[in-house]
Structure formats: C-alpha cells, structure tokens
Design a protein around this motif. Sequence first.
Motif, PDB file in Angstrom:
ATOM      1  N   VAL A 123       0.805  -1.549   0.101  1.00  0.00           N
ATOM      2  CA  VAL A 123       0.121  -0.325   0.456  1.00  0.00           C
ATOM      3  C   VAL A 123       1.048   1.528   0.138  1.00  0.00           C
ATOM      4  O   VAL A 123       2.059   1.374   0.634  1.00  0.00           O
ATOM      5  CB  VAL A 123      -0.669  -0.216   0.641  1.00  0.00           C
ATOM      6  N   ARG A 124       1.181   2.290  -1.026  1.00  0.00           N
ATOM      7  CA  ARG A 124       1.389   3.409  -1.080  1.00  0.00           C
ATOM      8  C   ARG A 124       0.434   4.878  -1.154  1.00  0.00           C
ATOM      9  O   ARG A 124      -1.157   4.812  -1.479  1.00  0.00           O
ATOM     10  CB  ARG A 124       2.023   3.388  -2.002  1.00  0.00           C
ATOM     11  N   ILE A 125       0.420   5.888  -0.357  1.00  0.00           N
ATOM     12  CA  ILE A 125      -0.734   6.829   0.489  1.00  0.00           C
ATOM     13  C   ILE A 125       0.096   8.185  -0.106  1.00  0.00           C
ATOM     14  O   ILE A 125       1.381   8.507   1.006  1.00  0.00           O
ATOM     15  CB  ILE A 125      -0.723   6.873   1.979  1.00  0.00           C
ATOM     16  N   GLU A 175      -2.849   9.367  12.236  1.00  0.00           N
ATOM     17  CA  GLU A 175      -1.725   8.356  12.741  1.00  0.00           C
ATOM     18  C   GLU A 175      -1.856   7.101  11.296  1.00  0.00           C
ATOM     19  O   GLU A 175      -3.006   6.678  10.909  1.00  0.00           O
ATOM     20  CB  GLU A 175      -2.420   7.198  13.361  1.00  0.00           C
ATOM     21  N   ILE A 176      -0.529   6.886  11.284  1.00  0.00           N
ATOM     22  CA  ILE A 176      -0.798   5.276  10.144  1.00  0.00           C
ATOM     23  C   ILE A 176       0.341   4.178  10.570  1.00  0.00           C
ATOM     24  O   ILE A 176       1.645   4.988  11.331  1.00  0.00           O
ATOM     25  CB  ILE A 176      -0.241   5.892   8.954  1.00  0.00           C
ATOM     26  N   TYR A 177      -0.352   3.677  10.350  1.00  0.00           N
ATOM     27  CA  TYR A 177       0.413   1.651  11.155  1.00  0.00           C
ATOM     28  C   TYR A 177       1.263   1.586   9.643  1.00  0.00           C
ATOM     29  O   TYR A 177       0.680   0.801   8.767  1.00  0.00           O
ATOM     30  CB  TYR A 177       0.259   1.651  11.713  1.00  0.00           C
ATOM     31  N   SER A 178       2.550   0.847  10.177  1.00  0.00           N
ATOM     32  CA  SER A 178       2.787  -0.166   8.988  1.00  0.00           C
ATOM     33  C   SER A 178       1.971  -1.578   8.504  1.00  0.00           C
ATOM     34  O   SER A 178       2.979  -1.505   7.827  1.00  0.00           O
ATOM     35  CB  SER A 178       4.203  -0.415   9.206  1.00  0.00           C
ATOM     36  N   ALA A 179       1.363  -1.963   9.463  1.00  0.00           N
ATOM     37  CA  ALA A 179       0.664  -3.199   8.960  1.00  0.00           C
ATOM     38  C   ALA A 179      -0.812  -2.990   9.392  1.00  0.00           C
ATOM     39  O   ALA A 179      -1.354  -2.549  10.314  1.00  0.00           O
ATOM     40  CB  ALA A 179       1.131  -4.256   9.190  1.00  0.00           C
ATOM     41  N   ALA A 180      -1.933  -3.632   9.008  1.00  0.00           N
ATOM     42  CA  ALA A 180      -3.102  -3.496   9.379  1.00  0.00           C
ATOM     43  C   ALA A 180      -3.104  -4.338  10.933  1.00  0.00           C
ATOM     44  O   ALA A 180      -4.415  -3.804  11.162  1.00  0.00           O
ATOM     45  CB  ALA A 180      -4.077  -4.397   8.244  1.00  0.00           C
ATOM     46  N   ALA A 181      -2.291  -5.457  11.586  1.00  0.00           N
ATOM     47  CA  ALA A 181      -3.021  -6.164  11.815  1.00  0.00           C
ATOM     48  C   ALA A 181      -2.110  -5.336  13.393  1.00  0.00           C
ATOM     49  O   ALA A 181      -1.863  -4.143  13.135  1.00  0.00           O
ATOM     50  CB  ALA A 181      -1.821  -7.308  11.999  1.00  0.00           C
ATOM     51  N   PRO A 182      -3.124  -5.667  14.841  1.00  0.00           N
ATOM     52  CA  PRO A 182      -2.854  -4.626  15.531  1.00  0.00           C
ATOM     53  C   PRO A 182      -1.525  -5.178  16.275  1.00  0.00           C
ATOM     54  O   PRO A 182      -0.296  -6.332  15.974  1.00  0.00           O
ATOM     55  CB  PRO A 182      -3.510  -5.197  16.926  1.00  0.00           C
ATOM     56  N   ILE A 192       4.896   3.929   2.002  1.00  0.00           N
ATOM     57  CA  ILE A 192       4.725   3.221   1.701  1.00  0.00           C
ATOM     58  C   ILE A 192       5.161   1.764   3.067  1.00  0.00           C
ATOM     59  O   ILE A 192       5.113   2.275   4.235  1.00  0.00           O
ATOM     60  CB  ILE A 192       6.032   2.460   1.018  1.00  0.00           C
ATOM     61  N   SER A 193       4.032   0.628   3.152  1.00  0.00           N
ATOM     62  CA  SER A 193       3.174  -0.113   3.636  1.00  0.00           C
ATOM     63  C   SER A 193       5.175  -0.947   3.879  1.00  0.00           C
ATOM     64  O   SER A 193       5.655  -0.913   2.832  1.00  0.00           O
ATOM     65  CB  SER A 193       3.011  -1.410   3.202  1.00  0.00           C
ATOM     66  N   GLY A 194       5.667  -1.183   5.156  1.00  0.00           N
ATOM     67  CA  GLY A 194       6.980  -1.932   5.195  1.00  0.00           C
ATOM     68  C   GLY A 194       6.548  -3.001   6.021  1.00  0.00           C
ATOM     69  O   GLY A 194       7.766  -3.880   6.093  1.00  0.00           O
ATOM     70  N   GLY A 195       5.278  -3.444   6.605  1.00  0.00           N
ATOM     71  CA  GLY A 195       5.071  -5.246   6.746  1.00  0.00           C
ATOM     72  C   GLY A 195       5.494  -6.198   5.753  1.00  0.00           C
ATOM     73  O   GLY A 195       4.992  -5.995   4.049  1.00  0.00           O
ATOM     74  N   ILE A 196       5.451  -7.202   6.201  1.00  0.00           N
ATOM     75  CA  ILE A 196       5.612  -8.760   5.277  1.00  0.00           C
ATOM     76  C   ILE A 196       4.990  -8.252   3.844  1.00  0.00           C
ATOM     77  O   ILE A 196       4.775  -8.560   3.201  1.00  0.00           O
ATOM     78  CB  ILE A 196       5.855  -9.685   6.120  1.00  0.00           C
ATOM     79  N   ASP A 197       2.773  -8.365   4.671  1.00  0.00           N
ATOM     80  CA  ASP A 197       1.884  -8.117   3.552  1.00  0.00           C
ATOM     81  C   ASP A 197       1.303  -7.685   3.036  1.00  0.00           C
ATOM     82  O   ASP A 197       0.730  -7.133   2.508  1.00  0.00           O
ATOM     83  CB  ASP A 197       0.400  -8.847   4.640  1.00  0.00           C
ATOM     84  N   GLY A 198       2.229  -6.241   3.676  1.00  0.00           N
ATOM     85  CA  GLY A 198       1.789  -5.033   2.733  1.00  0.00           C
ATOM     86  C   GLY A 198       0.699  -4.166   2.380  1.00  0.00           C
ATOM     87  O   GLY A 198       0.536  -3.216   1.730  1.00  0.00           O
ATOM     88  N   THR A 199       0.153  -4.326   4.044  1.00  0.00           N
ATOM     89  CA  THR A 199      -0.957  -2.827   4.291  1.00  0.00           C
ATOM     90  C   THR A 199      -0.400  -2.582   5.406  1.00  0.00           C
ATOM     91  O   THR A 199       0.914  -2.158   5.398  1.00  0.00           O
ATOM     92  CB  THR A 199      -1.718  -4.443   5.108  1.00  0.00           C
ATOM     93  N   LEU A 200      -0.941  -0.997   5.405  1.00  0.00           N
ATOM     94  CA  LEU A 200      -1.480  -0.235   5.610  1.00  0.00           C
ATOM     95  C   LEU A 200      -2.501  -0.161   7.573  1.00  0.00           C
ATOM     96  O   LEU A 200      -3.482  -0.831   6.455  1.00  0.00           O
ATOM     97  CB  LEU A 200      -0.694   1.007   5.665  1.00  0.00           C
ATOM     98  N   ARG A 201      -2.878   0.501   7.994  1.00  0.00           N
ATOM     99  CA  ARG A 201      -4.141   1.027   8.608  1.00  0.00           C
ATOM    100  C   ARG A 201      -3.745   2.343   9.352  1.00  0.00           C
ATOM    101  O   ARG A 201      -2.685   2.828   9.390  1.00  0.00           O
ATOM    102  CB  ARG A 201      -3.725   0.242  10.326  1.00  0.00           C
ATOM    103  N   VAL A 202      -5.107   3.541   8.648  1.00  0.00           N
ATOM    104  CA  VAL A 202      -4.812   4.600   8.653  1.00  0.00           C
ATOM    105  C   VAL A 202      -5.853   5.173  10.288  1.00  0.00           C
ATOM    106  O   VAL A 202      -6.943   4.700   9.667  1.00  0.00           O
ATOM    107  CB  VAL A 202      -4.983   5.604   7.321  1.00  0.00           C
TER     108      VAL A 202
END
Length: 375
Positions: free
Chosen positions: A239-241, A256-263, A282-292
């Motif tokens: 994900v890219r914002i 606030e933006i987090y590097s993955a969707a999971a807690p 840009i997401s830095g998580g393994i699964d490519g997700t972000l949480r806003v």
Amino acid sequence: LYPAPNYFQEIKTTFVPEVSGKKIGIDFKSFNLNWNDQIVVYSGDEYVYDNIIASFYGFDVQKPGRILSKSNDGKLSVRFYRQKGNLADSGWLANVFCYEEINRPTNPIVKRVSGNRYKVNFTDNSHNESGFVVEKCSGDCINFIPVDTLEHNQTEFFDSVSSPVNQVRYRIRAIYQDFSSPFSDTAILMLANGPLNMTSGNVSFSSFDLFDSGGPNDFYRNNEDFKLHLFPLDSGKKVRIAFETLSTESARDVIEIYSAAAPGFTKIASLSGNVIPQNPIISGGIDGTLRVDFKSNESFIQQGSKAKVSTIFDLAKPYGLEASISVGGHVSLSWLDTNKVAVSFILERAYGDTSRFSRIALLPSSISSFTDSNV
C-alpha cells in the motif's frame, strides 16, 4: 387485571441462568399497561441507571420485543412501577429463557480470485453457530441486503462483481436457531478508482481517492474515531499513500498511519495541522498492508484531507552480482532475481568515484547477465 395499589408500588425480579456461561432473555408476547405504569429492564442484578437496556411506559408507541442480557454473568432484572392498574387485561405476557451468546465474526477481507470474481474471508469466533448470513450493498451502499447463508464453520464467500460499480461492501453475522450475533466489521471492495470517505473497516483495492469523512464538499465532524485497514487487492503488492491536501486542527486532530493492518505494528507517520508529507508513505509490513487512524477532538471547522491511495509491487533487489573478465577484455556481469513478477533491470556504472553512477542499460526481466564492451 393486575391490581391497582392505593399508593405507588414497585416490584423487582432478577432472573439468573441455571447453567454457567448462558444468559437470560425475555420475549414479550403481549403488552398492555396503564398510561403511567412502567417496566424497566436491566442487565445484571443491580438496579442502576447505567445497567438499563430497555424502558417502556403504557403510553409508548414502541412496544417491547426480545430483550437480551448484556452482563457478563448473564443475569437480567425487571422492575415494574405500579401506579394505576385495573386495565382490561392482565397487563403483559413474557417468555423468560436462557440462551448461549453467539460471538460475532471479525476481520472480513476481500481478495481477487480472477477477473471480476472475488472471495471474502472472515474469522469465526463462535462455537455454537449453525451458519452465517452474508449481506452486501453496492454503489452508494444505502441498504445492505442478504445474499447468501453459509454453513457451520464455513468462513469464505465467493461473489462476482459487475462493472460499473465503484465499491461493494460486505458484512457477516453468525446465526443459531432464531438468535444472531452482531454484525462483523465491514469489508469494502474499491473498484474503478472511486472515492471513499474516511470510515472504519477493511478496504481491498488497487487504487482510490481517500477523503476525510465529510467528503470532497463538506467538513469532517468533532469527536470522530475511525480505523481504516488497507489491503492490496492483489498479492505481492504494498500500500502507498500520497497526501494531496491536509488541513486539520493542529495538536487536536490527528491522522496516524501504521506499518500493517494488524495490531501491534509500528506507527510510521503522525499527521496534524496542514503540513503535507513530502514523500509518499509506503507499507513496511510483510503483507504490504497499512492502517490509517483518524481522531478529531472538539476541533474547529477544518477542510480535511485528500490522499491518493494505491498499490505498488514489493520488489526485491537483485543479489549475487558477480563480475569477470571475458574474452577480449570486456567485463561480464551476472546476477540473481527472486521477484515473482516481470520486472526490468536498470544497470548503472561508475568510474573511480563510486558516488557518480550513470545508467548504461535497461534490460528486460528475461535477462540476468550483461557484457560491458566499453570498459
């Protein structure tokens, strides 16, 4: 008739589940009270204001239906205020019963199967359900409608989505006999680069425009609290914002933006005021997700925000680069590539000063070697 007292009177009754882990429910079959008489229903066994889950006077247009205990111990209490009485029937009839609570499904996520075919997966948190009801809405999503009933322990639903639809939303509830759980959080499928106003839910997408909750033509509101989970629609992407506008009340309203969707993942950006990030996030998580996450706290009227949300391939750098002298004194290069998508390679060279590289070749994905004849 229930008798009319000569003075104000109240009757209190608490119902307790016989079996631990179950809860009390009441189904009112009929209801007829004098104008000023009242029934109040409480969760638990304490008759305090915070425990009230239902209250009815004789003059209420809305009549009681099914009422379920919300307390951890499953108890439910009823208080009857009697002032007049002497109605033309017995007052009310209610069935009191025990039931086992059904936990709601969570974490519904949409993934593309192929073309316009999609799959919704979710987490089953109950052990006593007989099935699940899937509801769907499309376009402006004014009303959800049931589209399928899944079997016990079945946690995926397949759907075909025809264009032109810019978004589809899904929600799921567990069912058992005539009981049902609360709905899951919402899974949102974004299509055709459509706009989305800030909300809570799980969004699967390729690209879309994300606005504050007021949309492009209105302001966001005070005391908002949203958590938007962003999932690439296709595997192997991130994900890219990129924010285009940003106007919030500094130090009070925050994105606030987090590097993955999971807690539990790391916060990578905190935005407040009107300073737009210079670079995309840009997401830095393994699964490519972000949480806003967005929270507003008694703010003055502000314009809000707009961001371009897209997905990009998570490309791994080539590795194992080796150089050797070939016949004729030229330099032969070879390397390895672990990317699962077709990529191109940019080859750069520097003489002496390694801080001054310049491009010498653009190679297709099928090439993993190169001979530099200019050395």
